[in-house]
Design a protein around this motif. Structure first.
Motif, mmCIF file in Angstrom:
data_model
loop_
_atom_site.group_PDB
_atom_site.id
_atom_site.type_symbol
_atom_site.label_atom_id
_atom_site.label_comp_id
_atom_site.label_asym_id
_atom_site.label_seq_id
_atom_site.Cartn_x
_atom_site.Cartn_y
_atom_site.Cartn_z
ATOM 1 N N LEU A 308 8.633 14.170 -74.344
ATOM 2 C CA LEU A 308 7.278 14.636 -73.216
ATOM 3 C C LEU A 308 7.864 13.925 -72.015
ATOM 4 O O LEU A 308 7.702 14.564 -71.031
ATOM 5 N N TYR A 309 8.393 12.668 -71.902
ATOM 6 C CA TYR A 309 8.788 12.108 -70.824
ATOM 7 C C TYR A 309 9.769 12.829 -70.086
ATOM 8 O O TYR A 309 9.763 13.199 -68.939
ATOM 9 N N ASP A 310 10.883 13.174 -70.961
ATOM 10 C CA ASP A 310 12.000 14.127 -70.380
ATOM 11 C C ASP A 310 11.586 15.507 -69.702
ATOM 12 O O ASP A 310 11.990 15.850 -68.610
ATOM 13 N N HIS A 311 10.754 15.845 -70.452
ATOM 14 C CA HIS A 311 10.162 17.276 -70.125
ATOM 15 C C HIS A 311 9.438 17.044 -68.840
ATOM 16 O O HIS A 311 9.520 18.010 -67.642
ATOM 17 N N LEU A 312 8.674 16.105 -68.492
ATOM 18 C CA LEU A 312 7.699 15.830 -67.285
ATOM 19 C C LEU A 312 8.759 15.540 -66.254
ATOM 20 O O LEU A 312 8.385 15.870 -64.960
ATOM 21 N N LEU A 313 9.758 14.807 -66.409
ATOM 22 C CA LEU A 313 10.886 14.686 -65.363
ATOM 23 C C LEU A 313 11.368 16.078 -64.753
ATOM 24 O O LEU A 313 11.459 16.225 -63.702
ATOM 25 N N THR A 314 11.812 16.986 -65.819
ATOM 26 C CA THR A 314 12.139 18.252 -65.394
ATOM 27 C C THR A 314 11.107 19.004 -64.542
ATOM 28 O O THR A 314 11.432 19.478 -63.672
ATOM 29 N N LEU A 315 9.764 18.667 -65.233
ATOM 30 C CA LEU A 315 8.671 19.613 -64.540
ATOM 31 C C LEU A 315 8.515 19.017 -62.927
ATOM 32 O O LEU A 315 8.437 19.828 -61.938
#
Ligand code: OOG
Ligand code: NI
Length: 463
Positions: A308-315
């Motif tokens: 989730l953290y990595d996904h939010l970085l991309t977002l």
């Protein structure tokens, strides 16, 4: 007899004293961190200690060092082994950084709860990758490997004492003193003149490569105190006239629980260093490689939490690209508010973060049977959840810290195929298993779940 944790605590304290002498701004950073921590404790009371006692937090440091070869890495692993510190996690900063950072890294740290509580000192340790053709051509690789093979970073007497301390898990007082003196001396900044032409050759590729492979010794790159309010610390350092890097790396400031790790640093200082010119004359120059970093630690997340953290970085990256005038921290704060559960309870229920579970002292005592599900046990007051602190690092933050302190971009040739390294390769290279951080947190959590299930007499396991 001096036990491993006492050696570790003494080593961290002496390193801190030495680094404070070498880089006075570090002492300012430690002072301001202490002030901020005292203020937070005063304002929040017991809540301020939810992620570690004030004693632990105030004494807590991580160091960063950089070595050149697998042989040097396995030697430093022996020194840290003596201090009860094990390699945990694999970080590929070549991939995490856009500019030229030709290193792979691991962190040496204590792994069990009791040892961490005694002293959690950890060292982010990077190793140069001369074999990666994106950074080094054959000719330079050859020269670099020859240069590195000819130097000795760790005296044999130190390694012999280290092996004894690791095997016996303690050292007699006198040997401990000798070990500590030798170990700290390894990380002092050397006064030996640096071959200017060689250093500059490497610097054109990467300032990190020059810092590692351009000199015949190693040194501590930074020591990082832990602070309870990093935004406040950033403000106070800036007020004192110390130039900080532009951002705080990691999760944004937001209303929910502290998660993972937030870090920032002051800019690398120009330090006087002796340089040798081609004609053999020694001149006094200045190099900017060492800086001061500070961090705020939060709750360790599960594999799902990390995804989730990595996904939010991309977002946040995407949104920042779409709204070039917006402030990144504001964008990130909004993204987090939308996607991350805002309470510890929800993080636990959705299995996004790690906790240890404990029987509640004031649990129901009316003869009723405890429910079988974790969420119900929490809601009905049978058990309490205590957050597990994140003890590791974040590759993108680490790359950001590296890059923000480099003098130039360096150069890399992305048309070349990079040399592959991973945790298994690193384990083989240093002949020690590089541990998986998720497995360590999970083990700690599972142990507590099993204990709770046992004490409550539950039929089905909670994990
Ligand atoms: C290490 C940079 C990364 C961290 O805390 O993530 C780092 C270095 O500069 O050698 O320190
Ligand atoms: Ni660091």
């Amino acid at each position: 007899m001096i036990s491993q944790w006492q050696l570790r605590a003494a080593f961290a304290a002496r390193l801190s004293e030495m680094y404070g002498r070498e880089v006075p701004a570090y002492t300012t950073l430690v002072e301001v961190s202490r002030e901020v921590n005292e203020d937070v404790l005063r304002a929040q009371g017991a809540d301020a200690e939810r992620l570690g006692s004030i004693g632990r937090v105030t004494a807590e440091r991580h160091g960063a060092i950089r070595v050149g070869t697998p042989a040097e890495l396995s030697q430093v692993a022996r020194v840290f082994g003596a201090l009860g510190m094990h390699p945990v996690g694999f970080y590929d900063l070549r991939e995490a950084a856009a500019s030229s950072v030709p290193v792979v890294s691991t962190a040496f740290r204590p792994v069990d709860g009791e040892e961490l509580a005694r002293n959690p000192f950890r060292v982010f340790t990077s190793m140069l990758t001369p074999a990666d053709p994106r950074f080094f051509d054959d000719e330079l690789r050859g020269r670099l490997e020859t240069f590195l093979a000819a130097r000795e970073l760790f005296p044999p007497e130190l390694l012999a004492l280290a092996d004894r301390a690791e095997a016996e898990r303690e050292l007699p007082d006198e040997d401990a003193e000798r070990f500590l003196q030798l170990a700290v001396a390894v990380f002092e900044l050397s006064t030996e003149p640096i071959d200017k032409a060689w250093y500059e050759t490497l610097e054109r590729i990467s300032a990190v490569a020059a810092d590692i492979g351009g000199v015949r010794s190693t040194h501590i790159n930074h020591l990082t105190p832990r602070v309870l309010d990093i935004d406040e610390l950033y403000r106070r350092m800036t007020e004192r006239g110390i130039e900080m890097i532009d951002t705080i790396q990691g999760p944004p400031r937001w209303k929910g629980p502290d998660i993972l790790l937030r870090q920032t640093s002051f800019r690398a200082m120009a330090e006087p260093r002796a340089l040798r010119d081609a004609d053999g004359s020694v001149v006094s120059g200045a190099l900017r490689v060492r800086f001061g970093e500070v961090e705020a630690r939060g709750i360790a997340v599960t594999r799902e939490g990390r995804a989730l953290y990595d996904h939010l970085l991309t977002l946040v990256d995407q949104q920042a690209a779409q709204h070039p005038t917006a402030e990144r921290p504001e964008l990130a704060g909004a993204v987090w508010a939308e996607h991350v559960p805002g309470t510890e309870r929800e993080l636990a229920a959705q299995r996004l973060a790690y906790f240890t579970y404990h029987i509640a002292p004031d649990r129901p005592r009316d003869g009723s049977r405890p429910p079988a599900a974790l969420g119900d046990l929490l809601d009905q007051g049978w058990i309490r959840a205590e957050p597990i602190v994140y003890e590791d690092f974040l590759p993108r933050s680490a790359a950001g810290i590296f890059q923000s302190n480099l003098s130039g971009e360096g150069s890399r040739d992305n048309d070349q195929e990079g040399t592959a390294y991973d945790a298994a390769w690193l384990s083989g290279a240093i002949d020690r298993q590089v541990l998986d951080p998720f497995a360590l947190y999970e083990q700690q959590q599972n142990l507590s779940l099993d204990e709770v299930a046992g004490e409550l007499g539950l039929q089905t396991p909670l994990r």
